[in-house]
Design an enzyme around this catalytic site. Structure first.
Site, short mmCIF file in Angstrom:
data_model
loop_
_atom_site.label_atom_id
_atom_site.label_comp_id
_atom_site.label_asym_id
_atom_site.label_seq_id
_atom_site.Cartn_x
_atom_site.Cartn_y
_atom_site.Cartn_z
N TYR A 151 0.84 -1.21 0.00
CA TYR A 151 0.00 0.00 0.00
C TYR A 151 0.87 1.25 0.00
O TYR A 151 0.65 2.19 -0.79
CB TYR A 151 -0.91 0.01 1.22
CG TYR A 151 -1.68 1.30 1.40
CD1 TYR A 151 -2.81 1.56 0.63
CD2 TYR A 151 -1.28 2.25 2.33
CE1 TYR A 151 -3.52 2.75 0.77
CE2 TYR A 151 -1.98 3.44 2.48
CZ TYR A 151 -3.09 3.68 1.70
OH TYR A 151 -3.78 4.86 1.85
N LYS A 155 1.10 4.13 -2.98
CA LYS A 155 0.75 5.51 -2.67
C LYS A 155 1.90 6.46 -3.02
O LYS A 155 1.67 7.55 -3.55
CB LYS A 155 0.37 5.65 -1.20
CG LYS A 155 -0.98 5.05 -0.83
CD LYS A 155 -2.12 5.75 -1.55
CE LYS A 155 -2.36 7.17 -1.04
NZ LYS A 155 -3.54 7.80 -1.70
#
Length: 321
Positions: A151, A155
């Site tokens: 993640y 990002k």
């Protein structure tokens, strides 16, 4: 853009049209509300409409699948002054998260490039882009990011894509790197949402609650304070910059758990605290330096974390009711 050149006042501060991508999500719905409260016309975009209002207009669109031309046509037709990227779902694999985050941003940037009046893009990033840091570190925007989780890596890739579009294609954009969020309607995948569900289940069934809490301290901020920063970033001349958005404090996760138990009025004699070590996926320490956002956005967090956690439980209780 050097920080010294960033000044407030795009459009003289006059409310315009804000298009919020991911308008039905945890952050997006608060961003819609923040713009609307300040007199802006708000148009929400998400894959599907939900029961709560997302502004004075709504378009159902899977942004990761849509043609860039279609995205640009929407912004042009709406005469968007500000576009907020609060979209991007969670996935079980890196491939899924790449699709819902990086592919979405790539198409968004390609759609924005030819829009005649060049709306400001406010991209919401994450504190996890920095990666784990030593205990006591004050995380500044110029720190080299070293993310470790899928993640966090995706990002960071989206934030870098936005900043590269500023340099290479002249897109007007700013990245807000937000801390962990609390407050009403957290995403279902979050630690606090999962804990709320466990508390609610134990209350309903009259059972006991087992808690194993990570020995971690993190910077948390109410999602409504993040939304307020988004509105400010939409009007300030801060294009090409990364701005940390947090409270600037490292709060023990134990405190947030205690406030949530308190808000739920869960009987203390039905709680079993376990000594098992829990390793936080986001690192054991986060504390953001928010000085740049204070200076350039004339912004500061206003909602205390205890009130934020209580508000989160109350909103959840109202929805469940």
């Amino acid at each position: 853009m050097p920080e010294a050149q960033a000044t407030a006042g795009i459009g003289g501060g006059v409310p315009g049209r804000a298009v919020v991508l991911g308008a039905t999500g945890s952050v997006g719905r608060q961003v819609c509300a923040a713009f609307a409260a300040r007199g802006w016309r708000v148009h929400g975009v998400a894959r599907r409409r939900t029961a709560h209002p997302a502004g004075d207009g709504f378009t159902a669109m899977d942004l990761a699948a849509a043609r860039p031309e279609r995205i640009g046509e929407l912004f042009t037709a709406l005469s968007a002054d500000v576009v907020v990227n609060a979209a991007g779902g969670w996935g079980d694999t890196g491939k899924e998260m790449t699709y819902s985050h990086l592919r979405l941003v790539d198409r968004l940037l390609a759609g924005l490039a030819p829009v005649p009046h060049g709306p400001r893009l406010v991209h919401i990033g994450s504190v996890h882009e920095y990666g784990p840091v030593p205990h006591g570190t004050l995380m500044r925007e110029d720190a080299p990011p070293r993310p470790v989780t899928p993640y966090a890596k995706v990002k960071l890739a989206t934030s870098r894509a936005v900043l590269e579009a500023v340099r290479e294609h002249g897109i007007d954009a700013v990245v807000l790197r937000a801390a962990n969020m609390s407050g009403p309607y957290p995403p279902q995948e979050s630690f606090l949402a999962a804990l709320m569900l466990r508390i609610r289940t134990a209350l309903a069934e009259g059972g006991r609650l087992e808690l194993s809490i990570a020995d971690a301290q993190r910077d948390f901020i109410d999602v409504r304070d993040v939304a307020a920063a988004v509105v400010r970033a939409g009007q300030a001349r801060v294009g090409g910059l990364v701005l940390n958005i947090g409270r600037g404090d490292a709060v023990p996760v134990r405190d947030l758990v205690a406030w949530l138990v308190e808000a739920a009025a869960f009987p203390p004699d039905r709680i079993d605290y376990r000594d098992a070590r829990v390793v936080s996926k986001g690192g054991d320490w986060t504390r953001l330096d928010i000085g740049r956002a204070r200076r350039l956005l004339s912004w500061a967090p206003r909602i205390g974390l205890r009130d934020s956690v209580h508000g989160m439980w109350q909103a959840s209780a109202a929805t469940a009711g």
